[in-house]
Design an enzyme around this catalytic site. Structure first.
Site, PDB file in Angstrom:
ATOM      1  N   HIS A  66       0.872  -1.189   0.000  1.00 48.86           N
ATOM      2  CA  HIS A  66       0.000   0.000   0.000  1.00 48.86           C
ATOM      3  C   HIS A  66       0.902   1.230   0.000  1.00 48.86           C
ATOM      4  CE1 HIS A  66      -3.036  -2.903   1.824  1.00 48.86           C
ATOM      5  NE2 HIS A  66      -3.419  -2.640   0.593  1.00 48.86           N
ATOM      6  N   GLU A  69       1.657   3.698   3.069  1.00 44.47           N
ATOM      7  CA  GLU A  69       2.068   3.120   4.358  1.00 44.47           C
ATOM      8  C   GLU A  69       3.590   3.223   4.447  1.00 44.47           C
ATOM      9  OE1 GLU A  69       0.053  -0.681   4.589  1.00 44.47           O
ATOM     10  OE2 GLU A  69      -1.899   0.292   4.343  1.00 44.47           O
ATOM     11  N   HIS A 163       3.227  -3.344   6.801  1.00 44.09           N
ATOM     12  CA  HIS A 163       2.171  -2.351   6.522  1.00 44.09           C
ATOM     13  C   HIS A 163       2.040  -1.392   7.711  1.00 44.09           C
ATOM     14  CE1 HIS A 163      -0.095  -4.494   3.156  1.00 44.09           C
ATOM     15  NE2 HIS A 163       0.829  -5.382   3.507  1.00 44.09           N
ATOM     16  N   GLU A 227       1.394  -5.094  10.839  1.00 46.50           N
ATOM     17  CA  GLU A 227       0.938  -3.700  10.943  1.00 46.50           C
ATOM     18  C   GLU A 227       1.791  -2.999  11.989  1.00 46.50           C
ATOM     19  OE1 GLU A 227      -1.376  -2.561   8.953  1.00 46.50           O
ATOM     20  OE2 GLU A 227      -2.203  -4.438   8.165  1.00 46.50           O
TER      21      GLU A 227
END
Ligand SMILES: O=C(O)CCC(=O)N[C@@H](CCC(=O)O)C(=O)O
Ligand SMILES: [Zn+2]
Length: 347
Positions: A66, A69, A163, A227
């Site tokens: 992404h 990010e 991410h 994450e």
């Protein structure tokens, strides 16, 4: 010439200068110890020449699947720069992937389609290879295939897909453990993540079209979506929040002792995905505010969302929500609902 560019500027800059493609793949050596190959824009492979005495690991670190990010991009670029400057010497094969360079330029999650919904062949389904993300997903699959195929048959395969999350989280850093088709979860990996400051793991309940599931399912890699906090613009990340992860990745790449604790379920937060709620209509909306954090728990019967005429209610005694996002195409995931995990399948 190209070699000088990536050594003098840095690999991220070189990638951003060539966001769609490079003129041709190229390779060079670092001292007498490492072969470096650039296979495509955002794709760089380090192969040590003396790694055969130690238990081999083949390591994939991906970022920018992404484009907005940014913390993982900055972290990986720092590691790449250290390898290029030879202040770090890799002792295992490592491939870094910068997933979606055009989306980094754009400062957006994606340009036309979410890259992390296009793996395991989804890129070629329906309308086929009709946009940049679909083409890139297919190429990234090929690079992972080539990289793992190029390692020893018995080497340990690892893929950490890094991410950051759209909203804040009660657990700042967490990992998604792709569905394992009945196979046990790795206690060693969970404690490696914990030592890296990633103290929360979600066990996925079904196959998905994410990058980490692709590597896990096709190559038996220990693969995770990780994450690392909340999305921030490039350059505005507090990189001190990743000291533990950087240290553990450095030890991993340089074959130093990892010194992780023995598995202890009380040292980590373990969640099971109970269900994914997919969008059925264009009129999907959550009942809670945009600033409600990931891992917020709701009681049984609570109406989480409305989708057209349908109320979506909490089914278990409580369900904690993660990744709520109403702004996805019909058919895609709007939120994952979590329940506490049973740690008995961790080995
Ligand atoms: O914060 C969000 O809503 C999304 C953050 C993100 O990009 N998460 C990944 C998770 C992939 C997985 O389930 O393994 C994604 O949505 O692609
Ligand atoms: Zn992401």
């Amino acid at each position: 010439m190209l070699q000088a560019q990536i050594k003098n500027q840095n690999f991220l800059q070189f990638t951003l200068d060539n966001p769609k493609a490079i003129s041709e793949p190229f390779a060079f050596e670092l001292g007498k110890h490492t072969q470096v190959e650039v296979w495509d824009t955002g794709v760089i492979v380090f192969t040590p020449k003396d790694c055969d005495q130690i238990a081999a690991k083949d390591i994939v670190l991906s970022s920018a699947v992404h484009g907005n990010e940014t913390a993982p991009i900055e972290l990986c670029n720092t590691l790449i720069s250290q390898l290029l400057k030879q202040t770090l010497i890799a002792k295992h094969r490592i491939m870094f992937l910068i997933g979606n360079p055009p989306a980094i330029h754009n400062g957006t999650r994606f340009i036309e389609e979410n890259l992390n919904r296009l793996f395991s062949g989804a890129h070629s389904e329906g309308e086929g290879l009709t946009n940049g993300e679909r083409v890139r997903a297919k190429k990234l699959e090929q690079y992972v295939d080539r990289f793992f195929a190029g390692g020893n048959a018995d080497s340990e395969r690892l893929h950490y897909d890094l991410h950051t999350a759209i909203r804040g989280s009660k657990h700042e850093k967490f990992a998604i453990y792709p569905f394992r088709q009945g196979k046990a979860y790795s206690a060693k990996q969970i404690m490696f993540l914990a030592a890296s400051g990633i103290d929360t793991v979600l066990f996925h309940h079904e196959p998905t079209t994410t990058f980490s599931y692709f590597s896990s399912n096709n190559y038996q890699a220990h693969a995770f979506t990780i994450e690392l906090g909340k999305v921030m613009p490039m350059g505005q990340n507090d990189m001190t929040r990743f000291i533990a992860l950087k240290e553990m990745l450095t030890r991993l790449m340089t074959a130093q002792a990892l010194d992780c604790d023995e598995f202890d379920a009380s040292k980590v937060n373990l969640y099971q995905v109970n269900r994914a709620i997919n969008k059925q209509t264009e009129h999907f909306e959550f009942t809670f505010a945009n600033n409600v954090e990931n891992f917020t728990a709701f009681p049984k019967g609570y109406i989480l969302a409305k989708d057209g005429d349908m109320d979506i209610k909490v089914e278990a005694a409580t369900e904690s929500i993660v990744f709520p996002n109403a702004n996805v195409p019909v058919g895609q995931r709007t939120v994952l609902c979590l329940i506490p995990a049973d740690p008995s399948n961790i080995d």
